[in-house]
Design a protein around this motif. Structure first.
Motif, PDB file in Angstrom:
ATOM      1  N   GLY A 138      -1.829  15.473   0.655  1.00 37.75           N
ATOM      2  CA  GLY A 138      -1.520  15.456   2.075  1.00 37.75           C
ATOM      3  C   GLY A 138      -1.825  14.079   2.648  1.00 37.75           C
ATOM      4  O   GLY A 138      -2.316  13.188   1.962  1.00 37.75           O
ATOM      5  N   PHE A 139      -1.539  13.901   3.922  1.00 35.64           N
ATOM      6  CA  PHE A 139      -1.708  12.598   4.554  1.00 35.64           C
ATOM      7  C   PHE A 139      -3.148  12.125   4.479  1.00 35.64           C
ATOM      8  O   PHE A 139      -4.082  12.873   4.726  1.00 35.64           O
ATOM      9  CB  PHE A 139      -1.279  12.646   6.020  1.00 35.64           C
ATOM     10  CG  PHE A 139      -1.486  11.334   6.711  1.00 35.64           C
ATOM     11  CD1 PHE A 139      -0.589  10.296   6.531  1.00 35.64           C
ATOM     12  CD2 PHE A 139      -2.593  11.118   7.518  1.00 35.64           C
ATOM     13  CE1 PHE A 139      -0.780   9.070   7.151  1.00 35.64           C
ATOM     14  CE2 PHE A 139      -2.799   9.900   8.148  1.00 35.64           C
ATOM     15  CZ  PHE A 139      -1.893   8.873   7.964  1.00 35.64           C
ATOM     16  N   GLU A 140      -3.305  10.857   4.123  1.00 37.55           N
ATOM     17  CA  GLU A 140      -4.603  10.185   4.124  1.00 37.55           C
ATOM     18  C   GLU A 140      -4.397   8.817   4.752  1.00 37.55           C
ATOM     19  O   GLU A 140      -3.556   8.038   4.301  1.00 37.55           O
ATOM     20  CB  GLU A 140      -5.130  10.007   2.702  1.00 37.55           C
ATOM     21  CG  GLU A 140      -5.421  11.306   1.973  1.00 37.55           C
ATOM     22  CD  GLU A 140      -5.805  11.064   0.521  1.00 37.55           C
ATOM     23  OE1 GLU A 140      -6.318   9.968   0.210  1.00 37.55           O
ATOM     24  OE2 GLU A 140      -5.573  11.960  -0.289  1.00 37.55           O
ATOM     25  N   SER A 141      -5.156   8.519   5.782  1.00 38.63           N
ATOM     26  CA  SER A 141      -5.016   7.259   6.500  1.00 38.63           C
ATOM     27  C   SER A 141      -5.122   6.065   5.558  1.00 38.63           C
ATOM     28  O   SER A 141      -4.348   5.115   5.661  1.00 38.63           O
ATOM     29  CB  SER A 141      -6.066   7.160   7.602  1.00 38.63           C
ATOM     30  OG  SER A 141      -5.929   5.957   8.298  1.00 38.63           O
ATOM     31  N   GLY A 142      -6.077   6.096   4.649  1.00 38.80           N
ATOM     32  CA  GLY A 142      -6.268   4.978   3.722  1.00 38.80           C
ATOM     33  C   GLY A 142      -5.041   4.717   2.875  1.00 38.80           C
ATOM     34  O   GLY A 142      -4.671   3.560   2.637  1.00 38.80           O
ATOM     35  N   ASP A 187      -3.035   1.165   2.693  1.00 36.41           N
ATOM     36  CA  ASP A 187      -3.035   0.414   1.444  1.00 36.41           C
ATOM     37  C   ASP A 187      -1.805   0.823   0.650  1.00 36.41           C
ATOM     38  O   ASP A 187      -1.810   1.832  -0.038  1.00 36.41           O
ATOM     39  CB  ASP A 187      -4.305   0.683   0.638  1.00 36.41           C
ATOM     40  CG  ASP A 187      -4.325  -0.099  -0.672  1.00 36.41           C
ATOM     41  OD1 ASP A 187      -3.451  -0.969  -0.873  1.00 36.41           O
ATOM     42  OD2 ASP A 187      -5.222   0.172  -1.480  1.00 36.41           O
ATOM     43  N   ARG A 188      -0.757   0.033   0.749  1.00 30.77           N
ATOM     44  CA  ARG A 188       0.491   0.375   0.084  1.00 30.77           C
ATOM     45  C   ARG A 188       0.674  -0.409  -1.213  1.00 30.77           C
ATOM     46  O   ARG A 188       1.771  -0.479  -1.735  1.00 30.77           O
ATOM     47  CB  ARG A 188       1.665   0.100   1.024  1.00 30.77           C
ATOM     48  CG  ARG A 188       1.599   0.841   2.351  1.00 30.77           C
ATOM     49  CD  ARG A 188       1.868   2.327   2.230  1.00 30.77           C
ATOM     50  NE  ARG A 188       3.238   2.618   1.953  1.00 30.77           N
ATOM     51  CZ  ARG A 188       4.191   2.779   2.855  1.00 30.77           C
ATOM     52  NH1 ARG A 188       3.913   2.681   4.117  1.00 30.77           N
ATOM     53  NH2 ARG A 188       5.414   3.054   2.496  1.00 30.77           N
ATOM     54  N   THR A 189      -0.417  -0.991  -1.754  1.00 28.85           N
ATOM     55  CA  THR A 189      -0.302  -1.796  -2.968  1.00 28.85           C
ATOM     56  C   THR A 189       0.154  -0.945  -4.147  1.00 28.85           C
ATOM     57  O   THR A 189       0.750  -1.452  -5.075  1.00 28.85           O
ATOM     58  CB  THR A 189      -1.639  -2.482  -3.311  1.00 28.85           C
ATOM     59  OG1 THR A 189      -2.661  -1.488  -3.424  1.00 28.85           O
ATOM     60  CG2 THR A 189      -2.010  -3.500  -2.250  1.00 28.85           C
ATOM     61  N   GLU A 190      -0.128   0.343  -4.128  1.00 30.87           N
ATOM     62  CA  GLU A 190       0.280   1.232  -5.206  1.00 30.87           C
ATOM     63  C   GLU A 190       1.726   1.687  -5.063  1.00 30.87           C
ATOM     64  O   GLU A 190       2.281   2.285  -5.959  1.00 30.87           O
ATOM     65  CB  GLU A 190      -0.632   2.462  -5.244  1.00 30.87           C
ATOM     66  CG  GLU A 190      -2.067   2.148  -5.619  1.00 30.87           C
ATOM     67  CD  GLU A 190      -2.194   1.692  -7.056  1.00 30.87           C
ATOM     68  OE1 GLU A 190      -1.629   2.355  -7.949  1.00 30.87           O
ATOM     69  OE2 GLU A 190      -2.845   0.667  -7.297  1.00 30.87           O
ATOM     70  N   GLU A 191       2.346   1.376  -3.930  1.00 27.49           N
ATOM     71  CA  GLU A 191       3.695   1.871  -3.652  1.00 27.49           C
ATOM     72  C   GLU A 191       4.690   1.512  -4.744  1.00 27.49           C
ATOM     73  O   GLU A 191       5.503   2.325  -5.134  1.00 27.49           O
ATOM     74  CB  GLU A 191       4.189   1.347  -2.315  1.00 27.49           C
ATOM     75  CG  GLU A 191       5.587   1.783  -1.985  1.00 27.49           C
ATOM     76  CD  GLU A 191       5.651   2.687  -0.796  1.00 27.49           C
ATOM     77  OE1 GLU A 191       6.748   3.157  -0.512  1.00 27.49           O
ATOM     78  OE2 GLU A 191       4.628   2.928  -0.165  1.00 27.49           O
ATOM     79  N   SER A 192       4.645   0.282  -5.242  1.00 28.93           N
ATOM     80  CA  SER A 192       5.608  -0.101  -6.267  1.00 28.93           C
ATOM     81  C   SER A 192       5.445   0.747  -7.517  1.00 28.93           C
ATOM     82  O   SER A 192       6.417   1.075  -8.183  1.00 28.93           O
ATOM     83  CB  SER A 192       5.469  -1.587  -6.602  1.00 28.93           C
ATOM     84  OG  SER A 192       4.182  -1.852  -7.121  1.00 28.93           O
ATOM     85  N   LYS A 193       4.218   1.165  -7.824  1.00 30.08           N
ATOM     86  CA  LYS A 193       3.996   2.039  -8.973  1.00 30.08           C
ATOM     87  C   LYS A 193       4.622   3.408  -8.723  1.00 30.08           C
ATOM     88  O   LYS A 193       5.187   4.010  -9.617  1.00 30.08           O
ATOM     89  CB  LYS A 193       2.498   2.189  -9.250  1.00 30.08           C
ATOM     90  CG  LYS A 193       1.842   0.924  -9.727  1.00 30.08           C
ATOM     91  CD  LYS A 193       0.366   1.140  -9.958  1.00 30.08           C
ATOM     92  CE  LYS A 193      -0.325  -0.158 -10.306  1.00 30.08           C
ATOM     93  NZ  LYS A 193      -1.769  -0.002 -10.421  1.00 30.08           N
ATOM     94  N   TRP A 194       4.528   3.905  -7.476  1.00 29.64           N
ATOM     95  CA  TRP A 194       5.119   5.205  -7.154  1.00 29.64           C
ATOM     96  C   TRP A 194       6.637   5.150  -7.271  1.00 29.64           C
ATOM     97  O   TRP A 194       7.252   6.051  -7.781  1.00 29.64           O
ATOM     98  CB  TRP A 194       4.744   5.649  -5.747  1.00 29.64           C
ATOM     99  CG  TRP A 194       3.282   5.742  -5.497  1.00 29.64           C
ATOM    100  CD1 TRP A 194       2.294   6.074  -6.394  1.00 29.64           C
ATOM    101  CD2 TRP A 194       2.604   5.477  -4.279  1.00 29.64           C
ATOM    102  NE1 TRP A 194       1.078   6.030  -5.795  1.00 29.64           N
ATOM    103  CE2 TRP A 194       1.235   5.670  -4.495  1.00 29.64           C
ATOM    104  CE3 TRP A 194       3.035   5.100  -3.023  1.00 29.64           C
ATOM    105  CZ2 TRP A 194       0.298   5.503  -3.501  1.00 29.64           C
ATOM    106  CZ3 TRP A 194       2.103   4.936  -2.023  1.00 29.64           C
ATOM    107  CH2 TRP A 194       0.739   5.128  -2.270  1.00 29.64           C
TER     108      TRP A 194
END
Length: 116
Positions: free
Chosen positions: A97-101, A105-112
């Motif tokens: 679910g939604f987590e502010s952190g 921190d979208r550094t993991e976005e490219s991995k997703w």
């Protein structure tokens, strides 16, 4: 009504004279325009003291849906597929679910995105 049923019915009103490129351009421009109309309703409510025009906002959401359907059609993709892909992306981004952190921190976005 399913998203695909909506898309099929809505695209009956698509201008048949438009080529695929023009449908794409019209769809994306329409999304921007209708989104602007939606935010204008909210702006008037929040910044100008107007009552929220709920009915007007619902109508604008419908117009946004139409242009979303048009843009998807230009890409030869169903609305169901667009929505399913979005849910998969959100589940990867926010597995619990939604987590502010995680939203900051979208550094993991490219991995997703690589695993989509």
């Amino acid at each position: 009504m399913t998203a695909n049923e909506y898309q099929k019915l809505a695209m009956r009103t698509l201008n048949p004279a438009l080529g695929k490129k023009d449908v794409l351009i019209n769809g994306v421009m329409g999304l921007c325009g209708e989104s602007g109309e939606a935010i204008d309703i909210v702006k008037k409510h929040l910044a100008q003291g107007h009552e929220l025009d709920r009915e007007g906002l619902i109508k604008e959401l419908g117009d946004i849906a139409w242009y979303l359907a048009e843009t998807a059609a230009a890409l030869d993709v169903s609305l169901d597929e667009v929505l399913e892909r979005n849910i998969r992306k959100l589940q990867k981004r926010y597995p619990d679910g939604f987590e502010s952190g995680r939203s900051q921190d979208r550094t993991e976005e490219s991995k997703w995105q690589e695993t989509e």
